[in-house]
Structure formats: structure tokens, C-alpha cells
Design a protein around this motif. Structure first.
Motif, PDB file in Angstrom:
ATOM      1  N   GLU A 128       0.847  -1.187   0.000  1.00 15.68           N
ATOM      2  CA  GLU A 128       0.000   0.000   0.000  1.00 15.68           C
ATOM      3  C   GLU A 128       0.889   1.246   0.000  1.00 15.68           C
ATOM      4  O   GLU A 128       2.105   1.158   0.198  1.00 15.68           O
ATOM      5  CB  GLU A 128      -0.889   0.000   1.248  1.00 15.68           C
ATOM      6  CG  GLU A 128      -1.831  -1.170   1.336  1.00 15.68           C
ATOM      7  CD  GLU A 128      -2.948  -1.112   0.308  1.00 15.68           C
ATOM      8  OE1 GLU A 128      -3.373   0.009  -0.048  1.00 15.68           O
ATOM      9  OE2 GLU A 128      -3.378  -2.184  -0.143  1.00 15.68           O
ATOM     10  N   SER A 129       0.290   2.416  -0.153  1.00 15.96           N
ATOM     11  CA  SER A 129       1.045   3.666  -0.109  1.00 15.96           C
ATOM     12  C   SER A 129       1.790   3.808   1.216  1.00 15.96           C
ATOM     13  O   SER A 129       2.897   4.317   1.262  1.00 15.96           O
ATOM     14  CB  SER A 129       0.111   4.863  -0.283  1.00 15.96           C
ATOM     15  OG  SER A 129      -0.489   4.830  -1.546  1.00 15.96           O
ATOM     16  N   TRP A 130       1.154   3.375   2.289  1.00 13.44           N
ATOM     17  CA  TRP A 130       1.759   3.398   3.617  1.00 13.44           C
ATOM     18  C   TRP A 130       1.903   1.959   4.075  1.00 13.44           C
ATOM     19  O   TRP A 130       0.916   1.257   4.234  1.00 13.44           O
ATOM     20  CB  TRP A 130       0.888   4.182   4.599  1.00 13.44           C
ATOM     21  CG  TRP A 130       0.751   5.607   4.187  1.00 13.44           C
ATOM     22  CD1 TRP A 130      -0.280   6.178   3.503  1.00 13.44           C
ATOM     23  CD2 TRP A 130       1.708   6.645   4.402  1.00 13.44           C
ATOM     24  NE1 TRP A 130      -0.032   7.499   3.281  1.00 13.44           N
ATOM     25  CE2 TRP A 130       1.192   7.824   3.841  1.00 13.44           C
ATOM     26  CE3 TRP A 130       2.952   6.696   5.033  1.00 13.44           C
ATOM     27  CZ2 TRP A 130       1.865   9.032   3.875  1.00 13.44           C
ATOM     28  CZ3 TRP A 130       3.622   7.903   5.066  1.00 13.44           C
ATOM     29  CH2 TRP A 130       3.072   9.054   4.490  1.00 13.44           C
ATOM     30  N   MET A 131       3.132   1.504   4.251  1.00 15.69           N
ATOM     31  CA  MET A 131       3.349   0.118   4.646  1.00 15.69           C
ATOM     32  C   MET A 131       4.070   0.044   5.983  1.00 15.69           C
ATOM     33  O   MET A 131       4.763   0.985   6.375  1.00 15.69           O
ATOM     34  CB  MET A 131       4.129  -0.633   3.568  1.00 15.69           C
ATOM     35  CG  MET A 131       5.559  -0.185   3.382  1.00 15.69           C
ATOM     36  SD  MET A 131       6.393  -1.183   2.129  1.00 15.69           S
ATOM     37  CE  MET A 131       7.975  -1.386   2.931  1.00 15.69           C
TER      38      MET A 131
END
Length: 191
Positions: free
Chosen positions: A104-107
Motif C-alpha cells: 500500500e502507499s503506507w506500509m
């Protein structure tokens, strides 16, 4: 029309506001130590320093490494801080993990071997706040290229929200990177 009072806690409201930000093109936003930070695009020397690190890791590292520039990472909540979202200048992970594939964009930080930062307009954020965020995330190595101090620091052994060890060398000296990298980073090009 009367409005319902806010029932969400401050941390949640701050996180929601941060995630809804629409920053100008090229700028990036981070949530560091409970503060929303918006930074402009990096200058050429900043990008050159990241490139110097990247080339050496790809060519010399004992383990094959994947790289992501400006990858969003989530780190665990710590102290009075809300759940933080940080964006390192560089993130390295073993190729065999395929950590960035489908991310995801933020992992989360699990599997990340090292993050790298090159100081810019607010160097104390890289020196202190981000150091603590990366340690809370359990990232084994944090490489900081400090352009104001003309040195490179490798932080290691994260525990209790900070790194227990660090080694600093002036620009022009080699800095040993431990496994899984296992090579001496040449810093002459930073001078």
C-alpha cells in the motif's frame, strides 16, 4: 443548524486530517511526532547523495537489495505521539522479500533493512524525530547524511524508541555497513 460535538479523539482527527492533505505537486507531507510536516522538493545535491548511496548498495551489498525512494512507512505509536507516518529519502529491503510488491502507499516497517535520510531545510527532524520514529518501527539501520555537519552517521540496534549504537564519520571517510550489506560505504563524493 447545530453541529454535533466532536467525539473523536485528537489523535484520530490529526491522522484523518493528515491523510486527507492535498499537498502541492512535488511537496510531501509527513506526520512526525504528532506534527504535520510539509517539505518542498529536494535540491540536486540532496538527490546526488541518495544516488551515491543507492549505487554503492546495489553494486557492493552482500545481499541483493530493493530500493524505494520516498516510500511511506507507518511506525508504532510511542509516548504522546499519534500513529506516525514517515517518508524516508530511501528505504532498502532484501530483494527476496519482495517487500514493495503489492504494498500500500503506507506500509509497515517489518522487513526493512535500512532507511536513509539526507538533511535538508529542517535537519533536526532527521537527527532526532525521524531517528526515534525509525527506531520505534524496529528498522535495524538508519543512515543519516548530515550536510550541515559534513558527516555520515549509522544508527543501529533499535530498542525502546531509540538506537543504542551509532558511528559517525566525516565526509571523505568510509563507513562500515553491517550485514546484510557488509561493505564499507565510500563518502568521498559527499565532500
Amino acid at each position: 443548524m447545530a453541529h454535533e460535538p466532536l467525539t473523536q479523539d485528537h489523535d484520530h482527527v490529526l491522522l484523518e486530517g493528515f491523510l486527507a492533505l492535498d499537498t502541492p505537486e512535488g511537496f510531501r507531507a509527513e506526520l512526525i511526532e504528532g506534527e504535520i510536516v510539509v517539505t518542498p522538493p529536494p535540491d540536486g545535491d540532496h538527490e546526488d547523495h541518495i544516488n551515491v548511496i543507492l549505487k554503492q548498495v546495489i553494486r557492493k551489498s552482500a545481499a541483493d537489495m530493493d530500493f524505494s525512494g520516498n516510500k511511506g512507512l507507518t511506525v508504532p505509536r510511542g509516548g504522546l505521539c499519534v500513529r506516525n507516518h514517515v517518508i524516508p529519502d530511501g528505504t532498502f529491503a532484501p530483494t527476496e522479500l519482495e517487500l514493495f510488491r503489492g504494498a500500500e502507499s503506507w506500509m509497515p516497517c517489518e522487513g526493512v533493512s535500512m532507511v536513509a535520510e539526507v538533511t535538508s531545510t529542517k535537519p533536526d527532524r532527521d537527527r532526532k524525530a525521524k531517528r526515534h520514529c525509525y527506531a520505534r518501527g524496529g528498522i535495524p539501520l538508519y543512515l543519516l547524511v548530515d550536510r550541515d555537519n559534513s558527516d555520515v552517521t549509522l544508527f543501529s540496534d533499535p530498542e525502546n524508541g531509540d538506537y543504542r549504537q551509532h558511528v559517525t564519520v566525516p565526509f571523505g571517510k568510509q563507513l562500515d555497513l553491517p550485514a546484510p550489506f557488509s561493505f564499507a560505504l565510500e563518502t568521498t563524493r559527499f565532500v
